[in-house]
Scaffold this motif. Sequence first.
Motif, short mmCIF file in Angstrom:
data_model
loop_
_atom_site.label_atom_id
_atom_site.label_comp_id
_atom_site.label_asym_id
_atom_site.label_seq_id
_atom_site.Cartn_x
_atom_site.Cartn_y
_atom_site.Cartn_z
N GLY A 197 0.85 3.96 -2.90
CA GLY A 197 0.57 5.35 -2.57
C GLY A 197 1.64 6.29 -3.10
N HIS A 208 -7.54 6.29 -2.62
CA HIS A 208 -8.00 5.12 -3.37
C HIS A 208 -9.44 4.76 -3.06
N MET A 221 -5.63 4.25 5.68
CA MET A 221 -4.51 4.52 4.77
C MET A 221 -5.01 4.66 3.34
N GLY A 222 -5.95 3.78 2.95
CA GLY A 222 -6.51 3.87 1.61
C GLY A 222 -7.24 5.18 1.38
N LEU A 256 0.83 -1.20 0.00
CA LEU A 256 0.00 0.00 0.00
C LEU A 256 0.86 1.25 0.00
N SER A 257 1.95 1.24 0.75
CA SER A 257 2.85 2.39 0.77
C SER A 257 3.47 2.63 -0.61
N SER A 266 -6.56 8.05 2.94
CA SER A 266 -5.55 9.12 2.89
C SER A 266 -4.84 9.16 1.54
N ILE A 267 -4.66 7.99 0.92
CA ILE A 267 -4.02 7.94 -0.40
C ILE A 267 -4.98 8.40 -1.49
N GLY A 323 6.07 5.69 5.14
CA GLY A 323 5.02 5.72 6.15
C GLY A 323 5.47 5.49 7.57
N ALA A 361 1.01 9.14 -5.98
CA ALA A 361 1.30 10.55 -5.76
C ALA A 361 2.26 11.09 -6.81
#
Length: 575
Positions: free
Chosen positions: A174, A357, A351-352, A170-171, A354-355, A246, A178
């Motif tokens: 992300g 997604h 987290m998803g 995920l990181s 914040s990204i 992260g 970005a």
Amino acid sequence: MTTAIEGYIFYEIAALLVLAAGVGFVGLMLRQPLIVSFIAVGILAGPSVLNIAHSDEQIDLLAELGIALLLFLVGLKLDFNLVRTLGPVALITGLGQVIFTTVFGFLIALALGLDARTAIYVAIALTFSSTIIIVKLLSDKREIDALHGRIALGFLIVQDIVVVVAMIALSAIGVGGAAAEGDNAVTEVLRVLGYGAAMLVFVVIFIRFVADPLVERLSRAPELLVSFAIGWAALLAAVGHYLGFGKELGGLLAGVSLASTPFREAIAARLASLRDFLLLFFFISLGASLDLSVLGASIGPAIVLSLFVLIGNPLIVLVIMGAMGYRKRTGFLAGLTVAQISEFSLIFMAMGVSIGHVAENALGLVTLVGLVTIAASTYMITYSHQLYSLFEPVLGFAERRRPKAEDDGNSDAARAHEIILFGLGRYGLGIASELRDGGKRVLGVDFSPEAVRHARSQGYDVVFGDATDPEFLAHLPLARAEWLVMAVPEHDTGLTHDDPRYALLKVVRDLGFDGKIAVAAHLDATADKLKGKHADLVLMPYRDASFAAARMIAGDAKAPEHVVADPDGQKELPA
């Protein structure tokens, strides 16, 4: 009152803490875990109800520190030596459950109308089970060391590894997303991966050359050890955030760097309460961000996904364990432990969000699933034996005619430690030596790094920990021990000024230990008090030694053939 709270952040935090205590008490009466109560606190404190949570920056800061500390404690449990020796049943069943939940959860989410990206996020979130809840419930039932309890802990290790892989992926996604807005997406991802590799190399070097001697030196001052652990977790979380992969992964690597030290259980036990306190603010932040008017539309899908977790996860565990040769009872009891989602599910979805997604309503959907499954599975695990009696007639499909694997598990249990001995000075080691010579398996516990190192060099199984710490004692294999022996000096060894012997007697009885307890004392008055505290045997070293000496002088007994050496720096028991 609301105006006064808005005018001063201290009033706001005080109101949130009082609200958390009140809601937590109600949850306790309903036998619900704190996670459910904390999410309810967030909803009550949010704009939809009481509207008292306004200091978003301060609450988010505490929430981020809580998540970093939570991931640190997860990493602290990921001892690679333990992972290498993970039993096949835990590995196969854990991976099988993760794959089953991900695939069928994805298909169900698509059928409920979610887009493909949101569906895969939701499916992965459904695979995680709550370590905190499972360990607490099994410990309360004295089943943490039962066969199904040990297999369940194996599931958790597998799921922790999946958490690590999912968050790393995920990181990276992300970072790539970005950077995709510019022209150097691939370069940016490679840069962060390079930083991650460098961080891993640093952690490996730290584990190999620094961790053990550093933590051993710090352990001489327990308060400093706790301060170091918190600072280390925050430092690596900050470095991880600065390098782009992260805070979560930074905190996780901080835990992994200390996981191979003999002090990890003591660190974890002392940080557990702080973790729970800081996670309160994560759940307050989460609950306060939920719009109750929007959540109404998610009730139907949440019920469908909750039923999938509550029924599908235990069922696949039952089938896999049955195919591997375990009895249906063991498979059923182990399967019930994965019938809920975890706090990591909510962190993963956050987290998803914040990204960018997934949308906020997807986080709300998973939160509802969490509330339903955690609340329901708590009762399922609590009344697991009654549920088995109810469903036992229809579970024959999940058991072989000759479930041989069950016998292997029982034989392993037979090799457990029969005696847990606290205090590894000359007196304690002398007792351990004679017991070992008599064929008994002894587990030693001491809060002195020197004593732990010395006893381990003599070939004893030893753990570092404080006999007055309830969190630490809850992780000891009490269920299979026949005796607890308290051979510590008569001075304070914990953070309190209470006599550690009294504290040990109270805590282990509260934990449900029904074996026998022997405690060392020097004064008759102390011995009488210990007997009143339900000690089965009071050892008086000088009285007992004089009795043995008289028997040797009279020729009724032989003197010991070997002498137990003192660990460096260890003092004699006081006269």
